[in-house]
Design an enzyme around this catalytic site. Structure first.
Site, mmCIF file in Angstrom:
data_model
loop_
_atom_site.group_PDB
_atom_site.id
_atom_site.type_symbol
_atom_site.label_atom_id
_atom_site.label_comp_id
_atom_site.label_asym_id
_atom_site.label_seq_id
_atom_site.Cartn_x
_atom_site.Cartn_y
_atom_site.Cartn_z
ATOM 1 N N HIS A 84 0.824 -1.216 0.000
ATOM 2 C CA HIS A 84 0.000 0.000 0.000
ATOM 3 C C HIS A 84 0.857 1.264 0.000
ATOM 4 O O HIS A 84 0.351 2.339 -0.308
ATOM 5 C CB HIS A 84 -1.064 -0.020 1.106
ATOM 6 C CG HIS A 84 -0.596 0.222 2.499
ATOM 7 N ND1 HIS A 84 -0.293 -0.789 3.387
ATOM 8 C CD2 HIS A 84 -0.392 1.373 3.182
ATOM 9 C CE1 HIS A 84 0.058 -0.271 4.539
ATOM 10 N NE2 HIS A 84 0.015 1.035 4.454
ATOM 11 N N ASP A 220 1.179 -7.759 2.210
ATOM 12 C CA ASP A 220 1.291 -6.319 1.959
ATOM 13 C C ASP A 220 2.756 -5.867 1.818
ATOM 14 O O ASP A 220 3.305 -5.228 2.702
ATOM 15 C CB ASP A 220 0.593 -5.569 3.096
ATOM 16 C CG ASP A 220 0.264 -4.127 2.740
ATOM 17 O OD1 ASP A 220 0.854 -3.604 1.771
ATOM 18 O OD2 ASP A 220 -0.566 -3.527 3.431
ATOM 19 N N SER A 652 3.915 2.321 8.273
ATOM 20 C CA SER A 652 3.675 1.315 7.239
ATOM 21 C C SER A 652 4.958 1.017 6.481
ATOM 22 O O SER A 652 5.633 1.939 6.022
ATOM 23 C CB SER A 652 2.626 1.809 6.248
ATOM 24 O OG SER A 652 1.356 1.704 6.825
HETATM 25 N N1 ARG Z 1 -4.592 0.419 7.271
HETATM 26 C C1 ARG Z 1 -3.318 0.435 6.619
HETATM 27 C C2 ARG Z 1 -2.475 1.575 7.100
HETATM 28 O O1 ARG Z 1 -2.975 2.632 7.387
HETATM 29 C C3 ARG Z 1 -3.435 0.560 5.155
HETATM 30 C C4 ARG Z 1 -3.933 -0.639 4.524
HETATM 31 C C5 ARG Z 1 -4.188 -0.451 3.059
HETATM 32 N N2 ARG Z 1 -5.138 -1.443 2.659
HETATM 33 C C6 ARG Z 1 -6.415 -1.167 2.362
HETATM 34 N N3 ARG Z 1 -7.246 -2.161 2.219
HETATM 35 N N4 ARG Z 1 -6.862 0.060 2.221
HETATM 36 O O2 ARG Z 1 -1.274 1.484 7.154
#
Ligand code: ARG
Length: 717
Positions: A84, A220, A652
C-alpha cells in the site's frame, strides 16, 4: 465517581511504563528503556541500534515517499516496504495492457526495473537538539509574537542545516508539544525504481473489508531500489546511475516467530496525540469523526460504482480511493473505540488530578478553563470546516477550481508578471487533474455533498446568496434532483474540461471570465465565505489549543519529573519494542498470534473484488510447496503475525526485527480493537499487524520466480 477516576489514574500512571507503549527516539534512548529491551530479549548494543559514527540499524531505515517507512535489505540499495506504500508507483507503472497492479511484477534484472517518477526516499544523517537556541530567542515573548519568532528561528535553522547541492534537507520537529526541538537532517534520493510487487489480490488481499482487522491474510509488500550517481551522490533519474551502496542493510531471518518473542520496530510514525484533552476527545466523537465518515461514505460509493464497471477507471481512481477508504474506516473505528474504552472519562480523571496539582500555580491553574472557552468559541463552526475539506473540496473538480483562487487574486490586482507564472503552474496541475479525473463519479459527488451542506450546516453559515441562486435556476432546495441538475450544469459549462475555452482563457486571462466559470464560482463562494468569516475562529482556536497543549505538557512533566516519557509521533524516526502476542478481542474469543495459508484459502472467493486469489498461489498452496519458507511447527506457511509494539500510520512498511536485529516481518496495519491508539494506548488490545518475511520471500521466489531478488538478500537460516 470522580474519586474512583483519580485513584484509577494513579494506578494507570505507575503501570504505564511496564507496557509496550512508547515510540522512542532511538538516538536518545535512555538506559532504563534500553535495559528493559534487553530484559525482553534484545541482543544488540546501543551502538548497534543507533550510532552517528558507525553503521547501525538506523542507516537501513528510510522515509519512503511522503508518508511511509522502508528498509534497505541488500548491499545494492534494495528496499522493502508495503504494497500500500508502493501502490501509487505500481498503478503509475501500469496500463490496461501491462497491468502490474492486477498481475504483479518482478524485474528479473536491473534493466527491467521501472523508474518511479516523483518518488523519493530520505536517509537520516543526524539529529541535533536546538531547544536552547529556540528558547533563548523567545525569552520574554508570548502569544502571537512568540509563535512568529519560533517559526522564524525554525526556518533559519532548517536553512542552516540544509544543503541543496548535496540533496541534504533539514526539518526541525517540535516534540512534547513544543517543549523540545530537534532538527532532523536527511539526505534525499530521487532515483527510485520499482523492482517488484505481488498481484493486488495478494498485496491487498481482503481489501477494505479486512483493512484495520486481525485475523489478516494480506501479503502487503512491494520492492524498490534506490540509485545514486556514478560519483556516489543523490541524483535525479538517469539510466547511467548505479545502485546505492548503503551504509547498512538488514539481514533476514527465516526462523519465524513464536508467542512471547521479542520484536522491535523502527520507523516513522506520523502523528499521535496521547496528551489529547477530554474536550478534544468529545469534539472528535461528536462532530469531527462522524462528519468525515458521512461525507467519505458518499465519495467512496460514487467512485466505487465507476471503478467496478471499468478496469481503466479502477486503475485511475485506485490510489485516491484507497487513501480515502483507509481513513474513512479508521475514524469510524476510532470513535467507536474511544466510546467503548471511556477515554473521555479517563481524560477527565487525568485532568482532575492535574487541576489539583495546578491550584495556586499561576502558570498552570487557568489552563482548563481557557481550554473550555477556546472549544466553546470554535465548536459552532467546526462542522463547516469538515464539510468543506471532506465534502465541498472532496469533489476533485472543485478542489482544482479552488486552486485557481491565486490566479483570480493576481488578475484582480493586475500585476501581469505573476499571472503568466501562475498560469504555467496551473497548466501543469490541470493536466494532472484531468488525467486523474472521473467525471461521472465527481459530478455525483458534487451534487450530493452540496445537498448535505445545505441540510447539515447551520443556515447562518451558508455562503450568502449561493443557495438562493441555486433555487432560482434549478428548483426546490429540499429536492435531491435540484442538486443533480445543478452539478450537471457545472460539469457541462466549466471551461476546465473544455480545451478550446480553456486555451482562449489562457491566451487572454480575464478575471470576469474566471469569476463566471460555474466550477470556479462554486469553489470561490464557499472558500470566500470561510476565509472571510470563519477562518479567524479556526486560527484562534488552533493557536490557543497549541499554546495550552504546550503548557499542559510542561505542567505534566513538572508534576511527575521522574517518569520516563516518549514524545508524541511527529513523523520522525522512532523505535518501539514489544513481543509477539495473541489476544482476546472480546469475552470468550481468542485470537492466535499468526495467520497461515490455510486461512488465505478459507477466505478465497473466486472472482471477488477483495478475496480473489491468483491461480498459481492456489496451486502451490494446495501442494504445500513452501520450500525453505515452511513453518515446521505449523506445517504451513505463516503469512502474518501480531506484536504488542506501539506504531501508527507512517510506520507502514517498517522493519520488524528480532533480538538480533534480523528482519522477521514488515509492519503494515493496526487492529480494529485499538483504533483509539492515537489518543490512548491500550496494552491489552493494541497490536501491530505484520506480514511474515517468509511469506514475502515465498511470494517473490515461488509465485514470482524472481530468484534474482532472493539471491541478493542475506538470509539467516
Ligand atoms: N490500514 C493500513 C495503514 O494505514 C493501510 C492498509 C491499506 N489497505 C487497504 N485495504 N486500504 O497502514
Amino acid at each position: 465517581m470522580k474519586k474512583i477516576f483519580i485513584a484509577f489514574f494513579f494506578i494507570a500512571i505507575s503501570f504505564r511504563t511496564l507496557a509496550d507503549e512508547g515510540m522512542w527516539l532511538p538516538m536518545l534512548l535512555g538506559q532504563q528503556v534500553y535495559d528493559n529491551m534487553v530484559k525482553k530479549g534484545l541482543k544488540l548494543t546501543k551502538e548497534q541500534l543507533y550510532s552517528i559514527n558507525k553503521a547501525s540499524i538506523k542507516d537501513a531505515v528510510i522515509i519512503f515517499g511522503n508518508g511511509c517507512t522502508g528498509e534497505i535489505v541488500s548491499n545494492e540499495g534494495l528496499i522493502f516496504t508495503n504494497h500500500h506504500c508502493g501502490y501509487e508507483a505500481i498503478t503509475d507503472a501500469s496500463s490496461i495492457n501491462h497491468n502490474y497492479l492486477h498481475d504483479g511484477f518482478y524485474a528479473k534484472s536491473k534493466q527491467e526495473e521501472i523508474p518511479a517518477q516523483g518518488l523519493h526516499v530520505d536517509f537520516l544523517i543526524k539529529i541535533d537538539d536546538v531547544t536552547k537556541e529556540i528558547e533563548d530567542s523567545v525569552k520574554g515573548l508570548s502569544g502571537t509574537d512568540r509563535r512568529a519568532k519560533v517559526q522564524a528561528v525554525i526556518t533559519a535553522i532548517n536553512a542552516r542545516y540544509s544543503d541543496d547541492s548535496k540533496s541534504i534537507l533539514a526539518r526541525v520537529s517540535p516534540l512534547f508539544k513544543g517543549n523540545q526541538f530537534l532538527v532532523f537532517v536527511y539526505q534525499r534520493y530521487n532515483d527510485i525504481r520499482l523492482v517488484g510487487a505481488p498481484p493486488e489480490s495478494v498485496g491487498k488481499f481482503g481489501g477494505d473489508t479486512d483493512n484495520w482487522e486481525w485475523p489478516r491474510h494480506t501479503g502487503d509488500f512491494s520492492i524498490f531500489r534506490v540509485y545514486m550517481s556514478k560519483e556516489g551522490m543523490p541524483a535525479k533519474y538517469n539510466p547511467d546511475n548505479v545502485p546505492l551502496k548503503p551504509k547498512y542493510f538488514l539481514p533476514i531471518s527465516l526462523k519465524g516467530v513464536k508467542e512471547g518473542d521479542f520484536a522491535m520496530i523502527y520507523g516513522y510514525p506520523g502523528s499521535t496525540n496521547r496528551y489529547e484533552t477530554s474536550f478534544g476527545v468529545k469534539q472528535k466523537i461528536d462532530i469531527d469523526n462522524p462528519s468525515l465518515v458521512n461525507l467519505r461514505d458518499v465519495r467512496l460509493k460514487y467512485m466505487f460504482e465507476e471503478m467496478k464497471k471499468d478496469p481503466a477507471v479502477k486503475l485511475q481512481l485506485a490510489p485516491s480511493y484507497a487513501s480515502i477508504a483507509n481513513y474513512w474506516k479508521f475514524y469510524d473505528g476510532e470513535s467507536k473505540q474511544l466510546v467503548k474504552y471511556d477515554i473521555y472519562d479517563q481524560k477527565k480523571g487525568q485532568e482532575a488530578v492535574f487541576q489539583i496539582w495546578a491550584a495556586g500555580k499561576p502558570e498552570f491553574e487557568h489552563i482548563f478553563s481557557d481550554w473550555a472557552k477556546a472549544y466553546d468559541n470554535w465548536r459552532p463552526y467546526s462542522k463547516q470546516r469538515v464539510y468543506l475539506n471532506e465534502g465541498i473540496f472532496g469533489s476533485p473538480l472543485i478542489a482544482f477550481a479552488a486552486s485557481l483562487r491565486q490566479l483570480e487574486n493576481a488578475l484582480v490586482r493586475q500585476n501581469g508578471g505573476s499571472v503568466s507564472e501562475i498560469l504555467n503552474a496551473i497548466g501543469e496541475s490541470r493536466k494532472k487533474f484531468l488525467a486523474e479525473e472521473n467525471k461521472v463519479s465527481d459530478e455525483r459527488i458534487l451534487g450530493t455533498v452540496t445537498f448535505m451542506f445545505f441540510k447539515d450546516i447551520d443556515k447562518n453559515q451558508h455562503p450568502i446568496g449561493f443557495f438562493e441562486g441555486l433555487k432560482g435556476s434549478f428548483g426546490d432546495l429540499k429536492e435531491e434532483n435540484t442538486y443533480k441538475k445543478y452539478a450537471a450544469a457545472v460539469f457541462n459549462n466549466t471551461m476546465i474540461f473544455d480545451d478550446a475555452k480553456w486555451n482562449a482563457f489562457v491566451a487572454n486571462p480575464d478575471a470576469t471570465v474566471l469569476q463566471n466559470d460555474p466550477a470556479y464560482a462554486y469553489a470561490s463562494a464557499f472558500l470566500k465565505n470561510w476565509q472571510g468569516k470563519y477562518y479567524s475562529f479556526y486560527q484562534d482556536f488552533t493557536q490557543k489549543n497549541n499554546e495550552l497543549g504546550r503548557l499542559y505538557l510542561k505542567g505534566i512533566m513538572e508534576m511527575d519529573p521522574k517518569k520516563i516519557r516518549y514524545p508524541d509521533a511527529t513523523f520522525t524516526m522512532r523505535l518501539t519494542y514489544g513481543n509477539v502476542k495473541s489476544y482476546n478481542p472480546r469475552d470468550n474469543v481468542h485470537y492466535d498470534y499468526v495467520c497461515t495459508m490455510k486461512g488465505v484459502l478459507e477466505k478465497y472467493k473466486p472472482g471477488d473484488y477483495e478475496f480473489d486469489l491468483p491461480e498459481n498461489l492456489i496451486d502451490l498452496a494446495k501442494k504445500k510447496d513452501f520450500g525453505q519458507y515452511l513453518d515446521k511447527q505449523r506445517n504451513d506457511l505463516v503469512v502474518t503475525f501480531i506484536t504488542t509494539d506501539d506504531i501508527t500510520g507512517g510506520n507502514s512498511g517498517s522493519p520488524v526485527m528480532n533480538g538480533n536485529g534480523e528482519l522477521i516481518g514488515l509492519a503494515f496495519d493496526g487492529n480494529y480493537e485499538a483504533l483509539s491508539h492515537k489518543i490512548a494506548f491500550d496494552p491489552n488490545y493494541n497490536r501491530t499487524i505484520c506480514v511474515d518475511i517468509r511469506y514475502v520471500l515465498w511470494c517473490i521466489d515461488k509465485l514470482g520466480g524472481a530468484s534474482n531478488i532472493i539471491n541478493e538478500l542475506k538470509l539467516v537460516k
